[in-house]
Design an enzyme around this catalytic site. Structure first.
Site, PDB file in Angstrom:
ATOM      1  N   GLU A 259      33.051 -14.416  -1.259  1.00 27.08           N
ATOM      2  CA  GLU A 259      33.073 -13.680   0.005  1.00 27.08           C
ATOM      3  C   GLU A 259      31.842 -13.955   0.860  1.00 27.08           C
ATOM      4  O   GLU A 259      31.900 -13.821   2.082  1.00 27.08           O
ATOM      5  CB  GLU A 259      33.197 -12.179  -0.258  1.00 27.08           C
ATOM      6  CG  GLU A 259      32.012 -11.564  -0.999  1.00 27.08           C
ATOM      7  CD  GLU A 259      32.185 -10.062  -1.209  1.00 27.08           C
ATOM      8  OE1 GLU A 259      33.132  -9.473  -0.648  1.00 27.08           O
ATOM      9  OE2 GLU A 259      31.358  -9.475  -1.940  1.00 27.08           O
TER      10      GLU A 259
ATOM     11  N   ARG B 286      48.600 -18.939 -10.038  1.00 24.40           N
ATOM     12  CA  ARG B 286      48.918 -20.338 -10.305  1.00 24.40           C
ATOM     13  C   ARG B 286      50.414 -20.511 -10.616  1.00 24.40           C
ATOM     14  O   ARG B 286      51.032 -21.515 -10.234  1.00 24.40           O
ATOM     15  CB  ARG B 286      48.068 -20.867 -11.460  1.00 24.40           C
ATOM     16  CG  ARG B 286      48.225 -22.375 -11.676  1.00 24.40           C
ATOM     17  CD  ARG B 286      47.428 -22.828 -12.883  1.00 24.40           C
ATOM     18  NE  ARG B 286      45.995 -22.756 -12.654  1.00 24.40           N
ATOM     19  CZ  ARG B 286      45.290 -23.685 -11.996  1.00 24.40           C
ATOM     20  NH1 ARG B 286      45.912 -24.725 -11.476  1.00 24.40           N
ATOM     21  NH2 ARG B 286      43.988 -23.556 -11.851  1.00 24.40           N
TER      22      ARG B 286
ATOM     23  N   GLY C  18      31.180 -10.759  -4.754  1.00 26.88           N
ATOM     24  CA  GLY C  18      29.917 -11.358  -5.148  1.00 26.88           C
ATOM     25  C   GLY C  18      28.816 -11.168  -4.126  1.00 26.88           C
ATOM     26  O   GLY C  18      27.687 -11.613  -4.346  1.00 26.88           O
ATOM     27  N   ARG C  19      29.140 -10.547  -2.985  1.00 24.82           N
ATOM     28  CA  ARG C  19      28.171 -10.405  -1.885  1.00 24.82           C
ATOM     29  C   ARG C  19      27.617 -11.788  -1.523  1.00 24.82           C
ATOM     30  O   ARG C  19      28.363 -12.678  -1.170  1.00 24.82           O
ATOM     31  CB  ARG C  19      27.052  -9.427  -2.246  1.00 24.82           C
ATOM     32  CG  ARG C  19      27.503  -8.000  -2.397  1.00 24.82           C
ATOM     33  CD  ARG C  19      26.353  -7.025  -2.292  1.00 24.82           C
ATOM     34  NE  ARG C  19      25.273  -7.329  -3.209  1.00 24.82           N
ATOM     35  CZ  ARG C  19      24.117  -6.703  -3.212  1.00 24.82           C
ATOM     36  NH1 ARG C  19      23.865  -5.731  -2.349  1.00 24.82           N
ATOM     37  NH2 ARG C  19      23.177  -7.030  -4.080  1.00 24.82           N
TER      38      ARG C  19
ATOM     39  N   GLU D  88      40.438 -26.575  -7.813  1.00 25.68           N
ATOM     40  CA  GLU D  88      40.159 -27.865  -7.176  1.00 25.68           C
ATOM     41  C   GLU D  88      38.856 -27.824  -6.391  1.00 25.68           C
ATOM     42  O   GLU D  88      38.127 -28.820  -6.329  1.00 25.68           O
ATOM     43  CB  GLU D  88      41.317 -28.251  -6.243  1.00 25.68           C
ATOM     44  CG  GLU D  88      42.511 -28.869  -6.942  1.00 25.68           C
ATOM     45  CD  GLU D  88      43.242 -27.872  -7.831  1.00 25.68           C
ATOM     46  OE1 GLU D  88      43.745 -28.282  -8.885  1.00 25.68           O
ATOM     47  OE2 GLU D  88      43.301 -26.673  -7.479  1.00 25.68           O
TER      48      GLU D  88
ATOM     49  N   GLY E  17      27.553   0.286  -6.004  1.00 20.90           N
ATOM     50  CA  GLY E  17      28.924   0.008  -6.418  1.00 20.90           C
ATOM     51  C   GLY E  17      29.096   0.184  -7.917  1.00 20.90           C
ATOM     52  O   GLY E  17      28.221  -0.163  -8.707  1.00 20.90           O
TER      53      GLY E  17
ATOM     54  N   ALA F 153      24.792   5.045 -24.119  1.00 21.67           N
ATOM     55  CA  ALA F 153      23.652   4.559 -24.889  1.00 21.67           C
ATOM     56  C   ALA F 153      22.377   5.307 -24.528  1.00 21.67           C
ATOM     57  O   ALA F 153      21.579   5.655 -25.411  1.00 21.67           O
ATOM     58  CB  ALA F 153      23.474   3.061 -24.650  1.00 21.67           C
TER      59      ALA F 153
ATOM     60  N   ARG G  69      22.623   9.004 -26.027  1.00 19.23           N
ATOM     61  CA  ARG G  69      22.550   9.099 -27.492  1.00 19.23           C
ATOM     62  C   ARG G  69      21.231   8.567 -28.041  1.00 19.23           C
ATOM     63  O   ARG G  69      20.703   9.113 -29.013  1.00 19.23           O
ATOM     64  CB  ARG G  69      23.745   8.386 -28.109  1.00 19.23           C
ATOM     65  CG  ARG G  69      25.060   9.080 -27.741  1.00 19.23           C
ATOM     66  CD  ARG G  69      26.209   8.725 -28.635  1.00 19.23           C
ATOM     67  NE  ARG G  69      27.359   9.587 -28.352  1.00 19.23           N
ATOM     68  CZ  ARG G  69      28.473   9.627 -29.071  1.00 19.23           C
ATOM     69  NH1 ARG G  69      28.583   8.860 -30.144  1.00 19.23           N
ATOM     70  NH2 ARG G  69      29.462  10.431 -28.751  1.00 19.23           N
TER      71      ARG G  69
ATOM     72  N   CYS H  13      23.359   6.506  -0.384  1.00 20.67           N
ATOM     73  CA  CYS H  13      22.584   7.600   0.219  1.00 20.67           C
ATOM     74  C   CYS H  13      21.489   7.033   1.108  1.00 20.67           C
ATOM     75  O   CYS H  13      20.423   6.631   0.634  1.00 20.67           O
ATOM     76  CB  CYS H  13      21.987   8.483  -0.893  1.00 20.67           C
ATOM     77  SG  CYS H  13      21.030   9.881  -0.277  1.00 20.67           S
TER      78      CYS H  13
ATOM     79  N   THR I 174      26.036  -4.350 -11.973  1.00 14.17           N
ATOM     80  CA  THR I 174      26.741  -4.821 -10.784  1.00 14.17           C
ATOM     81  C   THR I 174      27.615  -5.997 -11.169  1.00 14.17           C
ATOM     82  O   THR I 174      27.189  -6.855 -11.944  1.00 14.17           O
ATOM     83  CB  THR I 174      25.759  -5.253  -9.673  1.00 14.17           C
ATOM     84  OG1 THR I 174      26.477  -5.976  -8.666  1.00 14.17           O
ATOM     85  CG2 THR I 174      24.648  -6.126 -10.194  1.00 14.17           C
TER      86      THR I 174
ATOM     87  N   ILE J  99      39.965  -4.510  -6.872  1.00 10.83           N
ATOM     88  CA  ILE J  99      40.542  -4.595  -8.218  1.00 10.83           C
ATOM     89  C   ILE J  99      39.533  -5.213  -9.183  1.00 10.83           C
ATOM     90  O   ILE J  99      39.553  -4.958 -10.385  1.00 10.83           O
ATOM     91  CB  ILE J  99      41.846  -5.425  -8.192  1.00 10.83           C
ATOM     92  CG1 ILE J  99      42.578  -5.312  -9.533  1.00 10.83           C
ATOM     93  CG2 ILE J  99      41.570  -6.881  -7.856  1.00 10.83           C
ATOM     94  CD1 ILE J  99      43.928  -5.996  -9.539  1.00 10.83           C
TER      95      ILE J  99
END
Length: 319
Positions: free
Chosen positions: A222, A154, A170-171, A187, A11, A22, A25, A73, A125, A250
Site C-alpha cells: 500500500e 490464483r 504495511g504502511r 510475477e 492498530g 505473558a 502471568r 489518542c 504490528t 482482513i
C-alpha cells in the site's frame, strides 16, 4: 516494583492477547500486581483500568485482537495529555508501564519515561516496520492470511486467464508484500523501499503471456500507491484483462499463528523482566532468535530495512 500497568495501542495485531497474557502471568509469578489499561492511551488519560488476575487472561492466547482494546489518542501527544496520564498512574499507584504497539505507541512510552515513569515497549504490528527486532507480533499471522487469500485468488486467475493486482497492508514498509509475493510466486512485487520500473513489470507480463502463461499475480504494498490505479495502468498497457483485490483489514484479524503466539509470549515475559530490573525506556525484540532490548529513542530514530537479498531472489525466480 509492586504494581505495573499494561496497555495496547495503535492498530491491533494477532498475538497481542498472547503478549498481555505473558505480561500478566510473568508479573504475578514475581509477586507483582498488574493493571490492565483499556483503550490505549485514551484509557490511561481516563483512568479506565482494573487489576488483572491469572484468570483474567485465561483462554485468550488463541484469540486475535486485544482484550484491552485499542484507540488512537491525539490528546496524549500533548504535554497536558501526558500529565493527565501520569496523574492516573499515580492515583492507582502504578510504578511502571508496558506498552504493546508500534512506533506511535513507543513515542508515548518514551515521553512517559522522560517524565519519570519507566516504560518498556513490546513491538506489536502486522507491518513489521520496527527497527531493533527481526519480527513484530502479528506479522506472521497477517502474512499467512495474505498467502491464503492469494492462493484462492490464483484459482480464479487461472480459471479466467486474468492478471491480478493484490494490494496488501504495511504502511511505508514492504515486508508483507515481499514475503507474501515470494511465498506465492508472484510475477512482480512492488514495495516502497525499491522503485520498480513500470516498463519492467509490463515486459515481464508480456514475456509470460507470449510463452503461454495464462495468469499473473502482482503483489503491491500500500505504500507504493493504489492497487486500482496500478491495475488500470497495466490493463491499458497490455490489453490483458486485469482485476484488483485490496485485502484491507482482513489482514489484521484471525487467530495468531504458533509463531506469533510464541513470539508474543517471549517478548511479553521479557518486558516484565526488563521493567523489574529497573531499566526504563527500552524496547524488547528478537534478533537471530535471541531476545534483545534496545533504547526506545534509538529504535524510533532508526529505520527498518527489508531483506534486499529476498527481493533479488524474487526477481530471479519470476523470470
Amino acid at each position: 516494583m509492586e504494581k505495573i500497568g499494561v496497555l495496547t495501542s495503535g492498530g491491533d495485531a494477532p498475538g497481542m492477547n498472547a503478549a498481555i497474557r505473558a505480561v500478566v502471568r510473568k508479573a504475578i509469578y514475581h509477586g507483582v500486581d498488574v493493571y490492565g489499561i483499556k483503550n490505549g492511551y485514551q484509557g490511561l488519560i481516563d483512568g479506565n483500568m482494573e487489576k488483572m488476575e491469572i484468570g483474567s487472561v485465561g483462554d485468550i492466547i488463541q484469540r486475535g485482537g486485544t482484550i484491552l482494546r485499542s484507540a488512537r489518542c491525539d490528546e496524549f501527544k500533548t504535554d497536558e495529555g501526558q500529565e493527565k496520564g501520569i496523574a492516573q498512574l499515580k492515583k492507582f499507584g502504578i510504578d511502571g508501564l508496558i506498552v504493546i504497539g508500534g512506533d506511535g505507541s513507543f513515542r508515548g512510552a518514551q515521553k512517559l519515561t522522560e517524565k519519570g515513569y519507566p516504560c518498556v515497549g513490546v513491538p506489536g504490528t502486522i507491518d513489521n516496520d520496527i527497527s531493533g527486532t527481526d519480527f513484530t507480533i502479528g506479522f506472521d499471522t497477517a502474512l499467512n492470511t495474505i498467502i491464503e487469500a492469494i492462493d484462492k485468488i490464483r484459482d480464479t486467475a487461472t480459471s479466467h486467464e486474468r492478471t491480478y493486482v493484490i494490494e496488501v497492508m504495511g504502511r511505508d514498509a514492504g515486508d508483507l508484500a515481499l514475503w507474501a509475493g515470494l511465498a506465492d510466486g508472484a510475477e512482480s512485487i512492488l514495495i516502497p523501499e525499491k522503485s520498480d520500473d513500470f516498463s519492467e513489470v509490463i515486459d515481464r507480463l508480456t514475456r509470460g503471456h507470449e510463452r503461454g502463461k495464462k495468469h499473473s499475480i502482482i503483489v503491491l504494498a500500500e505504500g507504493v500507491g493504489s492497487g486500482f490505479s496500478y491495475g488500470q495502468r497495466i490493463q491499458e498497457a497490455t490489453n490483458l484483462e486485469t482485476r484488483v483485490t485490496v485485502l484491507g483489514h482482513i489482514q489484521r484479524g484471525g487467530s495468531p499463528t504458533a509463531q506469533d503466539r510464541v513470539l508474543a509470549s517471549r517478548l511479553g515475559a521479557q518486558a516484565v523482566d526488563i521493567l523489574l530490573s529497573e531499566k526504563a525506556g527500552r524496547m524488547v525484540g528478537i534478533e537471530n532468535n535471541m531476545l534483545v532490548d534496545h533504547d526506545i529513542q534509538e529504535v524510533l530514530s532508526s529505520k527498518h530495512h527489508i531483506n534486499f537479498d529476498m527481493y533479488k531472489l524474487s526477481k530471479e525466480l519470476s523470470i
